[in-house]
Design a protein around this motif. Sequence first.
Motif, PDB file in Angstrom:
ATOM      1  N   SER A 203      42.257  34.666  37.514  1.00  0.00           N
ATOM      2  CA  SER A 203      41.426  35.614  38.415  1.00  0.00           C
ATOM      3  C   SER A 203      42.126  35.215  39.728  1.00  0.00           C
ATOM      4  CB  SER A 203      40.136  35.033  38.158  1.00  0.00           C
ATOM      5  OG  SER A 203      39.287  36.019  39.083  1.00  0.00           O
ATOM      6  N   GLU A 207      37.084  33.361  42.924  1.00  0.00           N
ATOM      7  CA  GLU A 207      36.514  32.551  41.750  1.00  0.00           C
ATOM      8  C   GLU A 207      35.866  31.590  42.306  1.00  0.00           C
ATOM      9  OE1 GLU A 207      36.174  34.454  38.609  1.00  0.00           O
ATOM     10  OE2 GLU A 207      35.285  32.593  37.856  1.00  0.00           O
ATOM     11  N   PRO A 269      47.578  37.467  41.402  1.00  0.00           N
ATOM     12  CA  PRO A 269      46.822  37.288  40.191  1.00  0.00           C
ATOM     13  C   PRO A 269      47.685  37.804  38.862  1.00  0.00           C
ATOM     14  CG  PRO A 269      45.548  38.128  41.961  1.00  0.00           C
ATOM     15  CD  PRO A 269      46.832  38.301  42.379  1.00  0.00           C
ATOM     16  N   LYS A 278      49.236  44.789  46.494  1.00  0.00           N
ATOM     17  CA  LYS A 278      47.846  44.487  46.142  1.00  0.00           C
ATOM     18  C   LYS A 278      47.053  44.557  47.344  1.00  0.00           C
ATOM     19  CE  LYS A 278      45.826  45.629  42.408  1.00  0.00           C
ATOM     20  NZ  LYS A 278      45.295  46.798  42.698  1.00  0.00           N
ATOM     21  N   SER A 285      41.213  50.081  51.069  1.00  0.00           N
ATOM     22  CA  SER A 285      39.948  50.555  50.268  1.00  0.00           C
ATOM     23  C   SER A 285      38.690  50.012  51.107  1.00  0.00           C
ATOM     24  CB  SER A 285      39.788  50.093  48.894  1.00  0.00           C
ATOM     25  OG  SER A 285      41.196  50.361  48.085  1.00  0.00           O
TER      26      SER A 285
ATOM     27  N   ARG B 584      38.253  38.005  34.006  1.00  0.00           N
ATOM     28  CA  ARG B 584      39.069  37.924  35.410  1.00  0.00           C
ATOM     29  C   ARG B 584      38.507  38.465  36.647  1.00  0.00           C
ATOM     30  NH1 ARG B 584      43.953  40.733  34.887  1.00  0.00           N
ATOM     31  NH2 ARG B 584      44.226  39.356  36.769  1.00  0.00           N
ATOM     32  N   CYS B 585      37.400  39.043  36.568  1.00  0.00           N
ATOM     33  CA  CYS B 585      36.901  39.442  37.861  1.00  0.00           C
ATOM     34  C   CYS B 585      36.357  38.223  38.797  1.00  0.00           C
ATOM     35  CB  CYS B 585      35.628  40.249  37.772  1.00  0.00           C
ATOM     36  SG  CYS B 585      34.694  40.713  39.040  1.00  0.00           S
ATOM     37  N   SER B 586      36.895  38.143  39.764  1.00  0.00           N
ATOM     38  CA  SER B 586      36.529  37.117  40.837  1.00  0.00           C
ATOM     39  C   SER B 586      35.220  37.283  41.676  1.00  0.00           C
ATOM     40  CB  SER B 586      37.762  36.821  41.883  1.00  0.00           C
ATOM     41  OG  SER B 586      37.744  37.688  42.828  1.00  0.00           O
ATOM     42  N   CYS B 588      34.867  39.302  43.992  1.00  0.00           N
ATOM     43  CA  CYS B 588      35.201  39.531  45.753  1.00  0.00           C
ATOM     44  C   CYS B 588      34.330  40.686  46.080  1.00  0.00           C
ATOM     45  CB  CYS B 588      36.456  39.695  45.707  1.00  0.00           C
ATOM     46  SG  CYS B 588      37.206  41.062  45.117  1.00  0.00           S
ATOM     47  N   ARG B 589      33.824  41.630  45.277  1.00  0.00           N
ATOM     48  CA  ARG B 589      33.292  42.785  45.628  1.00  0.00           C
ATOM     49  C   ARG B 589      33.888  43.744  46.475  1.00  0.00           C
ATOM     50  NH1 ARG B 589      27.141  40.307  46.276  1.00  0.00           N
ATOM     51  NH2 ARG B 589      26.631  42.418  46.553  1.00  0.00           N
ATOM     52  N   VAL B 590      35.191  43.896  46.302  1.00  0.00           N
ATOM     53  CA  VAL B 590      35.834  44.882  47.059  1.00  0.00           C
ATOM     54  C   VAL B 590      35.830  46.254  46.580  1.00  0.00           C
ATOM     55  CG1 VAL B 590      38.233  45.520  47.315  1.00  0.00           C
ATOM     56  CG2 VAL B 590      37.921  43.369  47.785  1.00  0.00           C
ATOM     57  N   VAL B 592      33.153  47.698  45.104  1.00  0.00           N
ATOM     58  CA  VAL B 592      31.617  48.249  44.913  1.00  0.00           C
ATOM     59  C   VAL B 592      31.717  49.387  45.747  1.00  0.00           C
ATOM     60  CG1 VAL B 592      29.227  47.749  45.217  1.00  0.00           C
ATOM     61  CG2 VAL B 592      30.553  46.072  44.103  1.00  0.00           C
ATOM     62  N   ALA B 625      42.076  49.525  43.995  1.00  0.00           N
ATOM     63  CA  ALA B 625      41.502  48.619  45.106  1.00  0.00           C
ATOM     64  C   ALA B 625      41.291  47.199  44.445  1.00  0.00           C
ATOM     65  CB  ALA B 625      39.951  49.089  45.284  1.00  0.00           C
ATOM     66  N   CYS B 626      40.850  46.958  43.295  1.00  0.00           N
ATOM     67  CA  CYS B 626      40.996  45.589  42.669  1.00  0.00           C
ATOM     68  C   CYS B 626      42.082  44.839  43.069  1.00  0.00           C
ATOM     69  CB  CYS B 626      40.401  45.660  41.151  1.00  0.00           C
ATOM     70  SG  CYS B 626      40.521  44.082  40.535  1.00  0.00           S
ATOM     71  N   PRO B 627      41.962  43.741  43.673  1.00  0.00           N
ATOM     72  CA  PRO B 627      43.085  42.719  44.056  1.00  0.00           C
ATOM     73  C   PRO B 627      43.440  41.948  42.863  1.00  0.00           C
ATOM     74  CG  PRO B 627      41.054  42.023  45.303  1.00  0.00           C
ATOM     75  CD  PRO B 627      40.590  43.250  44.528  1.00  0.00           C
ATOM     76  N   VAL B 628      42.564  41.545  42.302  1.00  0.00           N
ATOM     77  CA  VAL B 628      43.020  40.878  40.917  1.00  0.00           C
ATOM     78  C   VAL B 628      43.697  41.477  39.833  1.00  0.00           C
ATOM     79  CG1 VAL B 628      42.172  39.086  39.417  1.00  0.00           C
ATOM     80  CG2 VAL B 628      40.919  39.658  41.655  1.00  0.00           C
TER      81      VAL B 628
END
Lengths: 333, 650
Positions: A203, A207, A269, A278, A285, B584-586, B588-590, B592, B625-628
């Motif tokens: 992750s 995390e 990641p 990324k 965003s 895998r989601c950390s 981070c709430r980017v 939402v 947007a999801c940085p992971v």
Amino acid sequence: MTAKPKLSMYWAASCGGCEIALVNINEKILDVDAAFDFMFCPCLLDTKYKDIEALPDGDILITLFNGAIRTSENEHMARLLRKKSKLLIAFGSCAAEGCIPGLANLTNKRDILKTCYLDNPSIDNPSGETPKPETEMPEGKLCIPEFYGSVKTLAQTVDVDYFIPGCPPEPHQIWAVVETVLNILQTGAPLPPKGAVLGGGKSSVCEECERKKEDKKITGFRRTYEFVPDREQCLLEQGVVCMGIATRDGCGALCPKVNMPCTGCYGPPEGVLDQGAKMVAALGSIIDIGDLKGMKEDAIDKKIDEVISTIPDWAGTFYKYSLPGSIMKGRVA
Amino acid sequence: MKIGIYFCKCGTNISDKIDSEKVKTGLPSGPSELSFKTIDFMCSEDGKESLEKDIKENGIERVVVSACSPRDHENTFMRVLSKAGINPYLMQMVNVREQVAWVTEDNEKATEKAGRYINAAICRVELHDPLEKKEIDICPDVLVIGAGPAGLKTALSIAESGRKVVIVEKTPVIGGMPVRFEELFPNMECGPCMLEPVLGDILHGEHAENIELLTIAEVVDVVGSYGNFTVTVKQKPRYSDIHKCIGCGECIEPCPVSAKNIYNCNLSERKAISFPFAGALPNAPFIDEAICLKKKGYDCSLCKDACPVEDAIIFDDAERTIVRNVGAIVVAIGSDSYDCTKIPDLGYGKIPDVHTGVEFERILASNGPTYGEIQTSQGAAPKSVAIIHCVGSLDKEHKEYCSGICCQYAFKFNHLIENKLPGAKIHHFYKELVIPGKEDFHLYNHAKENPNSTFIRYNNIETLAVSEKEGKKIITNSADGSSVEADMVILCPAVVPTVESGKLGTILEATHDKFGFFEELHGRMDSTQSKIKGVYLAGTCQSPMDIQKTMNQGMAAAGYILSGLVAGRKLEIKPITAVVEEDRCSGCRVCVLVCPYKAVAYDTEKGSSVVNEVLCQGCGTCVAACPVGAIKGNHFTNNEILAEIEGVLS
């Protein structure tokens, strides 16, 4: 008694921190010594290149290769160790992604040599000499490795089996990898799939970071010298460019723990192709420049510029560790 | 893997430019087995049949259709795939007509381009996952917030179709603003009379049993999404039973206390138990607990004593929390007037006889504070009235937009003043005159033809000032030094969102525009839909508008609901959505806040973001947007997109 499997560690373009990290596993180094014949490590042991050249191919079980490929010597050793090792592991950020030496890809060989050997105020170089692979001297021919035009990662040079991220890899993660290997040797368990990243999470740093996180909107950026960040709240939400969101976990979120932003040393990641891109996509965003309805395009541009101009050194921030391994690989024009 | 490539010639549309034989010979050799067929008109019945037959007979596992825009026929060919027994998402369409044949002049270049696109599609389709549509049960009931013209129109239409409707209204009265207006533009119809059929049907009509009316109530919580919302409503006590009360009003006279009547803009007094105004519906009074002696602990029951119906007055009525399940929500909470004290020089709130348009409507109303008599604060009939248009509208310092209704009601006022006060002078101060529409010029013409009317144009409201001298109001314009005297001044303030708009938006997660009105999905195509699926907008909570447009929006909302949310039919969820890899989601709430449809939320228990498939439109914003890289866009995965790019470039 069967001979212990051979373990080697080599440094190419690197700082020596990876070796320090290895010995930072402290007394467990004795377990490493018990399990392996630790036979090559220029930083710690006096084994010569010719000793390695004399080995049969594949004689070394594992080589931990740290450092990027900057010179012909780096490349030579990468090829040699590849040939002599069953498993070649890119150890640490320099070997895996290019890291700090890789930031040199923002410029070129000519300018680097000019800065170091001609413009450097502490150098007296009246004849304007810059290093060349071969230089005729009264005493004879002086040969040094060739300085390449750009920095490459280990995998851009030779076939790599596994990657261990970090600048440097954290000792507990190094030990976890050693344990995995020992377990494989003892039980015959299958190896991880080739190309896998070992000693890291799946992750991001968030995390492992215990700070409080909210839904994100950022109106501007600040640097840590400008204010003392709150210790509880997510650093990014406080306007500090914390690379944690786009950086592989595994380090234990060490930097955020001491109120400093993650700078991204554990690389992208799992599954992310380009850490810097990324991060830019994620920041793009969540940057909030207010209501745009009815605004003219140039006014919108100005608002965006106002926010992003508060981020210093874009390439050095977003690609601090990953430039040679990124999609762009460095300066293209 | 066996991939069938079907090249539609589209008559000469495609085949004139692109040499299908060359495309065929240029196909790459890869791990998959490729079969290339040309079809003359693939979208024809014969074409579809031969496509289906070929897929079946040759054991085709993936399909590349090289034809027209997927906007035209992607669904057509997906249906053929389903008929042929393979998952419809195992197809990639290549638009070689619009994007190649019609735009690339040179035949050779067009052929090469088509070949590259087809190669990209082959690379991509190999990676396609079979995707399945999902279906969920829905609740066909509807919540309507606001009992003005828009909300009631929606509610009645939905109820007429046999659906249940819950109406939540914050005041004790239904009908919104127009029931308080004596006459309405453009045709001078009586407001309450015009709306009475709708109000009557809501309360006692054939379908009234499908309507649950909750007055003095507000929505306090909404969870869920389109098809399945759970709504919590708090209803304050009315202290009267709207079903038992016969509306005789016997209770009102004995009540010993009174206060300002906000339903008459505080221009008159109202008893602690009263109707907001005569004729207000539902026909049952309410008790204002702030002033009622009984509620203050005194031993007073004069109203109850006078009431001829047992238990119509309920002193121990209490606040209720009501929870209802609905499939769709209509926001119809109306609007408000701009606060005229923000332009202090106009004297509003300081100088007597300076009124807002709504106050003047109440003065004109026969059930208003003066029973329809136009009087100054001194009790005299004004000999001259100044009407100031554009108060806060079309003004960058206040509200940039035109409120659209003020000119109309200002000319209505002109007409009514002329009738009630023959010979009175009427001065129109205006910035712009806006009177579009086929019916709307009559009142303007009438005002123009009125010999007692004058039209005075001003540039900037800030140069206007109202002062008082010996009972006369003097309107001066500092821009040109002119001044006009009047006995009464009427201000036409900008139409603005209500104060409740912000709070309700937060509860519904519906967004507002920069003025605070509820934001529509699309200004021209979808002004009745909010950006939240299943939340519709009707009336002036979306934008200033007149009753005609309000009613149309009310019907439009009903139309969306009746066609989209059908009782007994399940809601189909298309599979092209974002999917979070939860482990895998950390957290981070980017992701939402980036979702324009509010489909992404952070689940604290799971420690992961989750995507609501009903709301997700598959736009991919959160994926980017999801940085992971923990969010996958179904049918647009990174691997599929990269394979496609490599296919074009190789």
